[in-house]
Design an enzyme around this catalytic site. Structure first.
Site, PDB file in Angstrom:
ATOM      1  N   HIS A   1     -11.890  42.704 -69.727  1.00  0.00           N
ATOM      2  CA  HIS A   1     -12.560  43.435 -70.807  1.00  0.00           C
ATOM      3  C   HIS A   1     -14.053  43.163 -70.918  1.00  0.00           C
ATOM      4  CE1 HIS A   1      -8.334  43.741 -72.619  1.00  0.00           C
ATOM      5  NE2 HIS A   1      -8.695  44.945 -72.237  1.00  0.00           N
TER       6      HIS A   1
ATOM      7  N   ASP B   1     -10.132  50.479 -71.398  1.00  0.00           N
ATOM      8  CA  ASP B   1      -8.724  50.072 -71.354  1.00  0.00           C
ATOM      9  C   ASP B   1      -7.928  50.786 -72.451  1.00  0.00           C
ATOM     10  OD1 ASP B   1      -6.449  48.639 -70.676  1.00  0.00           O
ATOM     11  OD2 ASP B   1      -6.988  46.912 -71.902  1.00  0.00           O
TER      12      ASP B   1
END
Ligand code: ADP
Ligand code: SF4
Length: 680
Positions: free
Chosen positions: A173, A266
């Site tokens: 991330h 994501d």
């Protein structure tokens, strides 16, 4: 009912290092706005997921040290032994239902400001931190690296003590120190931790090895890796360094949890991504490792899940949002009740809890976050407290959810909707560009009530007050929704804009109903959520010249919280919508509008054939007013009470159903979690 044998493969156990997942349903780590501040709420929410059949249930990112903390945001914590009991509560809830509990220890490095601990952040390089705060991270030296490795080992040992079965090493991330070391444009080191990819991977390798050594005998060690940053070869990519990293470490972890980065990629919304949108980026992983692989992609279709397993893309079906929208998704597949799945609509209202630091909520699942504090279970509800009937007027999200939940309680429910379709605003808005999955809010509820003998639905039934009273229902619920206002009144304008009643002005509702604007279109956004942006997209796609005006600094400003703002703005720019930020609507003329600069009040006049104010909605309360004094129990729910999000409308319908006939609670209507007060 029995499970469809086609889905048997989803219920096979999967060995993950020293532990075995009971099935392939894997709730990947996800934030929830509860974490260390509302730990019992968090524990109960995770326990409900295990009860619903998720074989593995993980925490959110869990801060491993006070030297890297995200105060403001509410994550889990494992700073020292004092945090162990909090997490053990969650573990016990998961184990009680036979699930495996996983934890995602995280060191955020240059991603955290440390505003609570006031420690100086550290990272691979001396750079400003990622947050827009006047804070720099310092470059980690060898002793920092040693301390960093120890933090991970300590966190792993504490995780084991708390009873976790799976311990993550988190390099994803774009958010953690371990990922920052991997990235060539963040890591400018000249020592053995920088330069070549092998050097940049060194710290990740060491932490995996340390963790395995510390707890690998009884706990599985998972690696969460961003295999593609979606910025081509300038970042980690699945056909470049992402693949090389997995190849280098292929057999080291017990499990690979792979996804795209950053979080906004994501957890992309359905407006910008379809189910399975990550598959092309992650399918290589199983070709380079024999270890089990988990990945996500907003999977709600069991057929799609089966094909991912059978085609060798994944071993475990990862889910955050689908498990939030329906904690019982696995059980429903297992019990042959696929049509009962409450499918995630990909709206990211859940994500807003993390950005706004409050317990997560969900558009589809009104019980999310309420499991502990209100005792709401997503599947169970108390039976009716009296043999009574309820008339619900309005079949939008609030009316539908009230009908569904009251029906589940056993009440005799009549639902009257004036149009020829159930869904209300969801039916209308799901026809706008990119919002078609929002239809699921209506579809799920429409199907559920169609199965209930005690719920009768009447379409094309616009009820007057007299007709409402003729039903002689014990309770009347008005869920009549709201209508978009055209005066321009809203946050920035407290009085109607001069010229608002001219022919130039067209309402949002008229546009949604198919009205065609004339001349250059101006959309004024004083609402800041999706509507103005999505109308700009629709009208531009239909060939109109469109100018989008907003007092905010950017388009659809509140969608920063749903992680869509950048995409929305880019899309409008790409399709040729003219954007005028930082301007208020001042005056409406016959063929133009005056806009006032938010800072200087300087006026600019722009051409306008049709003005669409997107500023506020008026609750539809005529029926309510007419029923005053004529009926004993009349309640407004959802947008006709106070316009808000679809999530709020669903929640209002659910809450009414839960509370009907229950004794009213005085004061705070839910349990609170208070910090323990020191005695000195
Ligand atoms: P909410 O978000 O609160 O559920 P919506 O605007 O989505 O509100 O839905 C309200 C629904 O109520 C619409 O489908 C509308 O057609 C219906 N409605 C409004 N007034 C009446 C009425 N008098 N009789 C029957 N249905 C009505
Ligand atoms: Fe899905 Fe929206 Fe619920 Fe999040 S809030 S889980 S995106 S339906």
């Amino acid at each position: 009912m029995k499970r469809d044998p086609r889905f048997d493969v989803l219920f096979e156990p999967v060995k993950i290092g020293p532990v075995t997942a009971p099935n392939r349903f894997f709730q990947v780590p996800h934030c929830n706005g509860m974490g260390h501040q509302y730990p019992s709420s968090m524990a109960e929410m995770r326990g409900v997921k295990a009860e619903g059949g998720w074989g593995v249930v993980n925490t959110e990112e869990c801060e491993i040290s006070h030297t890297s903390e995200l105060s403001g945001a509410i994550e889990s914590r494992l700073w020292d032994d004092d945090d162990i009991p909090v997490l053990r509560k969650m573990v016990d809830k998961i184990h009680a239902h036979g699930g495996l509990a996983g934890i995602e220890p995280a060191h955020l490095g240059a991603g955290a400001a440390n505003n609570y601990s006031r420690e100086v952040p550290m990272g691979p390089a001396a750079r400003p931190i990622d947050l827009l705060e006047p804070v720099h991270a310092r470059r980690m030296d060898k002793s920092d690296i040693k301390a960093f490795r120890k933090m991970h080992v300590d966190a792993a040992v504490r995780s084991k003590k708390a009873g976790f079965d799976i311990v993550y090493v988190y390099a994803g991330h774009d958010m953690t120190t371990l990922m920052h070391f991997l990235q060539s444009d963040r890591n400018d080191r000249t020592d053995e931790y920088g330069g070549s990819l092998e050097n940049r991977v060194r710290l990740l390798r060491e932490v995996i090895e340390d963790t395995k050594e510390a707890i690998g005998d009884t706990c599985a060690v998972a690696v969460r890796l961003a295999v593609d940053e979606m910025r081509g070869k300038s970042g980690i990519s699945s056909d470049g360094e992402g693949r090389e990293i997995v190849e280098m470490l292929a057999e080291l972890p017990d499990l690979w949890d792979v996804n795209v980065s950053g979080w906004e990629n994501d957890s992309a919304t359905s407006r910008f991504s379809d189910e399975g949108f990550q598959t092309d980026y992650i399918r290589f992983v199983k070709q380079v490792t024999t270890k089990p692989v988990v990945g996500v992609g907003r999977f709600t279709s069991p057929d799609a899940m089966v094909s991912l397993i059978k085609n060798g893309v994944l071993d475990l079906i990862g889910a955050a949002r689908p498990s939030i929208a329906d904690p019982f998704l696995p059980k429903k597949i297992d019990e042959g009740r696929v049509e009962d799945i409450r499918e995630c609509i990909g709206c990211n209202i859940c994500v807003t809890g993390d950005f706004l630091s409050h317990p997560m909520r969900c558009t589809q699942n009104p019980t999310m976050g309420e499991e502990w504090r209100r005792g709401w279970h997503p599947e169970r509800i108390a039976p009716k407290s009296a043999d009574e009937s309820v008339l619900i007027v309005g079949g939008g999200p609030s009316g539908l959810e009230a009908a569904r939940a009251l029906g589940q309680r056993g009440y005799y429910v009549t639902l009257a909707e004036r149009s020829d379709t159930l869904g209300g605003r969801v039916h209308i808005e799901s026809q706008l560009p990119g919002l078609n999955q929002w239809r699921r809010v209506a579809d799920y509820r429409t199907y559920q009530i169609s199965q209930m003998a005690n719920v009768a639905t009447y379409l094309n039934s616009s009820l007057s007050a007299d007709q409402v009273l003729e039903f002689e229902a014990d309770h009347i619920v008005l869920a009549t929704g709201s209508a978009w206002d055209t005066t321009g009144i809203g946050r920035n304008n407290r009085r109607a804009i001069t010229g608002f009643n001219s022919d130039t002005v067209m309402s949002v509702d008229a546009i949604c109903a198919g009205a065609t604007p004339v001349g250059p279109v101006v959309i004024f956004d004083d609402d800041y959520y999706y509507m103005a942006g999505v109308l700009a997209e629709k009208l531009r796609n239909e060939g109109h010249e469109v100018t989008y005006v907003t007092p905010a600094a950017d388009v659809s400003h509140w969608t920063h919280n749903t992680m869509e703002q950048t995409r929305i703005q880019a899309r409008l720019m790409e399709i040729g919508v003219r954007i005028i930020p930082l301007h208020n609507l001042a005056t409406i003329h016959a063929d133009s509008v005056d806009l006032a600069c938010m800072y200087t009040d300087r006026i600019q006049r722009i051409q306008c054939g049709t003005l669409i104010p997107v500023a506020m909605r008026n609750p539809r309360q005529t029926l309510f007013a007419e029923l005053q004094g004529r009926a004993k129990s009349v309640t407004l729910i959802g947008d006709c009470n106070a316009p808000g999000t679809i999530a709020a409308a669903v929640y209002a319908g659910h809450r009414f159903a839960r509370e009907l006939g229950e004794e009213a609670v005085e004061g705070v209507p839910f349990r609170r979690e208070l910090p323990a007060l020191s005695l000195d």
